[in-house]
Write a protein that holds these residues in place. Structure first.
Motif, PDB file in Angstrom:
ATOM      1  N   VAL A   1       0.858  -1.178   0.000  1.00  0.00           N
ATOM      2  CA  VAL A   1       0.000   0.000   0.000  1.00  0.00           C
ATOM      3  C   VAL A   1       0.895   1.229   0.000  1.00  0.00           C
ATOM      4  CG1 VAL A   1      -1.757   1.318   1.249  1.00  0.00           C
ATOM      5  CG2 VAL A   1      -1.825  -1.184   1.261  1.00  0.00           C
ATOM      6  N   VAL A   2       0.687   2.110  -0.948  1.00  0.00           N
ATOM      7  CA  VAL A   2       1.393   3.384  -0.998  1.00  0.00           C
ATOM      8  C   VAL A   2       0.368   4.466  -0.703  1.00  0.00           C
ATOM      9  CG1 VAL A   2       2.674   4.994  -2.455  1.00  0.00           C
ATOM     10  CG2 VAL A   2       3.044   2.525  -2.700  1.00  0.00           C
ATOM     11  N   THR A   3       0.654   5.281   0.304  1.00  0.00           N
ATOM     12  CA  THR A   3      -0.246   6.374   0.675  1.00  0.00           C
ATOM     13  C   THR A   3       0.444   7.692   0.377  1.00  0.00           C
ATOM     14  OG1 THR A   3      -1.195   5.025   2.430  1.00  0.00           O
ATOM     15  CG2 THR A   3      -1.593   7.392   2.542  1.00  0.00           C
TER      16      THR A   3
ATOM     17  N   TRP B   1      -1.624  18.352  -0.674  1.00  0.00           N
ATOM     18  CA  TRP B   1      -2.660  19.382  -0.651  1.00  0.00           C
ATOM     19  C   TRP B   1      -3.683  19.139  -1.747  1.00  0.00           C
ATOM     20  CZ3 TRP B   1       1.308  23.889  -0.123  1.00  0.00           C
ATOM     21  CH2 TRP B   1       1.674  24.007   1.215  1.00  0.00           C
ATOM     22  N   THR B   2      -4.882  19.595  -1.526  1.00  0.00           N
ATOM     23  CA  THR B   2      -5.923  19.501  -2.538  1.00  0.00           C
ATOM     24  C   THR B   2      -5.570  20.400  -3.724  1.00  0.00           C
ATOM     25  OG1 THR B   2      -7.147  21.262  -1.459  1.00  0.00           O
ATOM     26  CG2 THR B   2      -7.756  19.039  -0.866  1.00  0.00           C
ATOM     27  N   GLY B   3      -6.181  20.105  -4.863  1.00  0.00           N
ATOM     28  CA  GLY B   3      -6.000  20.986  -6.010  1.00  0.00           C
ATOM     29  C   GLY B   3      -5.484  20.309  -7.271  1.00  0.00           C
ATOM     30  N   ARG B   4      -5.087  19.038  -7.193  1.00  0.00           N
ATOM     31  CA  ARG B   4      -4.631  18.348  -8.412  1.00  0.00           C
ATOM     32  C   ARG B   4      -5.834  17.879  -9.216  1.00  0.00           C
ATOM     33  NH1 ARG B   4      -0.985  18.759  -4.363  1.00  0.00           N
ATOM     34  NH2 ARG B   4       1.157  18.729  -5.110  1.00  0.00           N
TER      35      ARG B   4
ATOM     36  N   LYS C   1      -3.677  12.966 -11.002  1.00  0.00           N
ATOM     37  CA  LYS C   1      -3.719  11.824 -10.083  1.00  0.00           C
ATOM     38  C   LYS C   1      -3.556  10.507 -10.836  1.00  0.00           C
ATOM     39  CE  LYS C   1      -6.864  14.294  -7.086  1.00  0.00           C
ATOM     40  NZ  LYS C   1      -8.208  14.307  -6.509  1.00  0.00           N
ATOM     41  N   ARG C   2      -4.149  10.423 -12.014  1.00  0.00           N
ATOM     42  CA  ARG C   2      -3.972   9.213 -12.835  1.00  0.00           C
ATOM     43  C   ARG C   2      -2.504   9.023 -13.196  1.00  0.00           C
ATOM     44  NH1 ARG C   2      -8.996  10.872 -15.871  1.00  0.00           N
ATOM     45  NH2 ARG C   2     -10.598   9.481 -15.051  1.00  0.00           N
ATOM     46  N   ALA C   3      -1.864  10.101 -13.642  1.00  0.00           N
ATOM     47  CA  ALA C   3      -0.450  10.021 -14.020  1.00  0.00           C
ATOM     48  C   ALA C   3       0.413   9.664 -12.813  1.00  0.00           C
ATOM     49  CB  ALA C   3       0.002  11.349 -14.632  1.00  0.00           C
TER      50      ALA C   3
ATOM     51  N   VAL D   1      -2.792   2.178  -4.199  1.00  0.00           N
ATOM     52  CA  VAL D   1      -2.310   3.548  -4.053  1.00  0.00           C
ATOM     53  C   VAL D   1      -3.464   4.370  -3.498  1.00  0.00           C
ATOM     54  CG1 VAL D   1      -1.354   5.570  -5.208  1.00  0.00           C
ATOM     55  CG2 VAL D   1      -0.689   3.275  -5.973  1.00  0.00           C
ATOM     56  N   ILE D   2      -3.226   5.011  -2.364  1.00  0.00           N
ATOM     57  CA  ILE D   2      -4.254   5.812  -1.708  1.00  0.00           C
ATOM     58  C   ILE D   2      -3.800   7.264  -1.724  1.00  0.00           C
ATOM     59  CG2 ILE D   2      -5.487   6.247   0.447  1.00  0.00           C
ATOM     60  CD1 ILE D   2      -4.843   3.243   1.127  1.00  0.00           C
ATOM     61  N   ILE D   3      -4.638   8.131  -2.237  1.00  0.00           N
ATOM     62  CA  ILE D   3      -4.343   9.561  -2.251  1.00  0.00           C
ATOM     63  C   ILE D   3      -5.216  10.225  -1.197  1.00  0.00           C
ATOM     64  CG2 ILE D   3      -4.412  11.693  -3.585  1.00  0.00           C
ATOM     65  CD1 ILE D   3      -3.982   9.986  -6.101  1.00  0.00           C
TER      66      ILE D   3
END
Length: 89
Positions: free
Chosen positions: A28-30, A34-37, A42-44, A66-68
């Motif tokens: 798991v990668v976390t 910050w917000t705004g992307r 996020k896909r890239a 992958v958790i954003i």
């Protein structure tokens, strides 16, 4: 809990891993940012992280999570200064 011989890892001989550990074992990668992307950013990002984990950590892409976590600037501080108050960002 019953221990079973692990056949997935390089040290399979003599390796003992519980059934629960084997079933729930997953990379798991976390990412906290910050917000705004945009969704495309996020896909890239998740594609690049997945490729890097496959190349450098020897994981299978199907098992990688992958958790954003997006954090508003008012909820993040560095050196005692909130993100919304920083002049260097």
């Amino acid at each position: 809990m019953v221990a079973v011989e692990c056949r997935r890892c390089p040290r399979a001989r003599g390796c003992r891993q519980s059934i629960t550990e084997r079933r729930w074992s997953m990379p798991v990668v976390t990412i906290q940012m910050w917000t705004g992307r945009t969704v495309e950013q996020k896909r890239a990002l998740t594609r690049a992280i997945t490729d890097a984990m496959v190349t450098h950590a020897d994981v299978k892409p199907d098992g990688l999570h992958v958790i954003i976590q997006e954090i508003p600037k008012e909820n993040w501080a560095r050196a005692g200064v909130l993100g919304i108050d920083r002049k260097d960002v």
